[in-house]
Design an enzyme around this catalytic site. Structure first.
Site, short mmCIF file in Angstrom:
data_model
loop_
_atom_site.label_atom_id
_atom_site.label_comp_id
_atom_site.label_asym_id
_atom_site.label_seq_id
_atom_site.Cartn_x
_atom_site.Cartn_y
_atom_site.Cartn_z
N ARG A 188 -32.26 -70.26 30.55
CA ARG A 188 -31.46 -70.49 29.35
C ARG A 188 -32.04 -71.63 28.52
NH1 ARG A 188 -26.78 -68.64 32.77
NH2 ARG A 188 -26.64 -70.67 33.79
N PHE B 77 -24.97 -58.15 27.44
CA PHE B 77 -24.40 -58.46 28.77
C PHE B 77 -24.18 -59.98 28.84
CE2 PHE B 77 -27.46 -54.95 29.16
CZ PHE B 77 -26.64 -53.91 29.58
N CYS C 84 -31.64 -58.86 37.98
CA CYS C 84 -31.15 -59.70 39.07
C CYS C 84 -30.99 -58.91 40.36
CB CYS C 84 -29.83 -60.37 38.68
SG CYS C 84 -28.50 -59.21 38.36
N ASP D 189 -29.60 -59.38 29.70
CA ASP D 189 -29.31 -60.00 31.01
C ASP D 189 -28.25 -59.15 31.74
OD1 ASP D 189 -29.10 -61.72 33.16
OD2 ASP D 189 -27.79 -63.14 32.13
#
Length: 400
Positions: A214, A230, A341, A301
């Site tokens: 980030r 997302f 992820c 994301d």
């Protein structure tokens, strides 16, 4: 030393011998001695060579989770406190500890346990029967160790409500460990303020693993128009706004997440430039394309599209689709940030999927950054499941 001995089959235990922490049920030749589920047992190779000790649960496909490779290790309160001290010492050297993942399961040699620190609150997630017996002891040790650095923990909340506990023969548990407290906790990360809902937020309430990624996004967003897909509680969108983006749209399918994101935008005084919309990203991206919308920065994301090897093929289709759609919304010379992820979406497969999306979108990709999870989620080599987050930033250019 241990009454129960788990003996491996000849030729098995390859992952364990390479540095892993798990013994699977189909690798075991015999279990000798009396035990109760969750007890600490010794692990021997087929020829009797000691491999270490760990806790056992024959209800689980992962029958033994290793705690130590030392055959004479004594698993007691002192052992657990030293594990906590080691975990805290590591984080003080590698990450901003104001809010961080303090214990990351196998990667901190405490298999099955997660402890997140959000300012002065701890959130505990116990995923295995053996460690469940020790969670109170470990939490007490965390409080003592942090207190030595002047950090007072005002409350602990347990989020052991993941479905994986059912595979261990355990009930799903959620609630206060000790005194109750306000479960909306304010934290600051990369200069951005968030209200973390440790009771009803996803997982433990906030995804700390993207902290460094980030921060990287902030470098690209000054004066830019940004789309954050997302968005969950708005973390990437808010970082873009704090960096000086002129217009940010964050999208998530969860009404609760969008409400929290809007609250976080107000908390940072960004509600004029950072907007949020509740929508299905897969449905919204083609609509934005049809409307002729373009963005300087598009961020993808998504949640894990696959949590098992059996569903990887469908996950590839999902990742290819959103990346293709996302690339088409990036103006020529703009940037795409994209990540996965899912541990089962292996790095090479994810890279190939992005490349295929670029071909389909008729875009050329120039890699700017590659990252993984923040260092408070350490990747333990040979424990492959500890490496799960892949994060890319590309400059997207039209074919020339």
């Amino acid at each position: 030393m241990y009454q129960t001995i788990v003996t491996l089959k000849k030729g098995e235990g390859r992952t364990l011998k390479a540095g892993g922490m798990w013994v699977y049920d189909n690798e075991i030749a015999s279990i000798t001695g009396h035990f109760e589920q969750g007890d600490v047992v010794a692990v021997h190779d087929f020829d009797g060579y000691p491999m270490g000790c760990g806790y056992i649960n024959t209800r689980s496909r992962i029958t033994v989770r290793l705690l130590s490779r030392r055959k004479d290790a004594v698993i007691d309160e002192c052992f657990m406190e030293q594990r906590v001290r080691d975990a805290w010492a590591y984080r003080k050297q590698t990450i901003d500890t104001a809010s961080c993942r303090l214990i990351f399961g196998e990667a901190d040699f405490l298999p099955g346990l997660v402890v997140d620190k959000f300012a002065d609150v701890l959130v505990v997630e116990s995923l295995a029967l053996g460690i469940d017996r020790w969670k109170g002891t470990i939490v007490d040790a965390v409080k003592r160790v942090l207190a030595e650095d002047g950090i007072r923990i005002r409350g602990v909340y347990e989020r052991s409500d993941a479905k994986v506990r059912l595979q261990e023969g355990m009930e799903r548990v959620k609630g206060f460990m000790g005194e109750s407290f306000d479960t909306k906790v304010e934290i600051v990360e990369n200069g951005v303020r968030y209200l973390v809902d440790v009771e009803d937020g996803q997982k433990t309430g906030f995804f700390l693993d993207q902290k460094n990624n980030r921060a990287v996004i902030q470098r690209l967003c000054k004066g830019k128009k940004v789309l954050d897909c997302f968005t969950h509680t708005g973390s990437f969108a808010l970082n873009a706004g704090m960096a000086g983006a002129v217009d940010v749209l964050g999208v998530d399918a969860s009404e609760l997440a969008v409400a929290q994101a809007m609250e976080n935008a107000r908390l940072n005084g960004l509600e004029e430039r950072v907007r949020f919309q509740c929508a299905d990203v897969f449905e919204l991206l083609p609509k934005l394309e049809a409307q002729g919308e373009t963005y300087d920065v598009v961020i993808l994301d998504p949640p894990a599209f696959t949590k098992s090897r059996n569903s990887v093929k469908n996950a590839v289709k999902g990742y290819r689709e959103i990346n293709l759609r996302g690339m088409k919304l990036v103006r020529d010379g703009g940037f795409l940030a994209t990540c996965s992820c899912s541990h089962f979406m292996e790095p090479e497969l994810f890279a190939r999927t992005i490349r295929e999306a670029g071909t389909g979108a008729r875009r050329r990709l120039r890699q700017v950054e590659f990252g993984t999870q923040a260092p408070d989620h350490p990747i333990l080599w040979a424990a492959d499941h500890s490496y799960y987050l892949k994060f890319y930033i590309f400059q997207v250019v039209e074919e020339r």
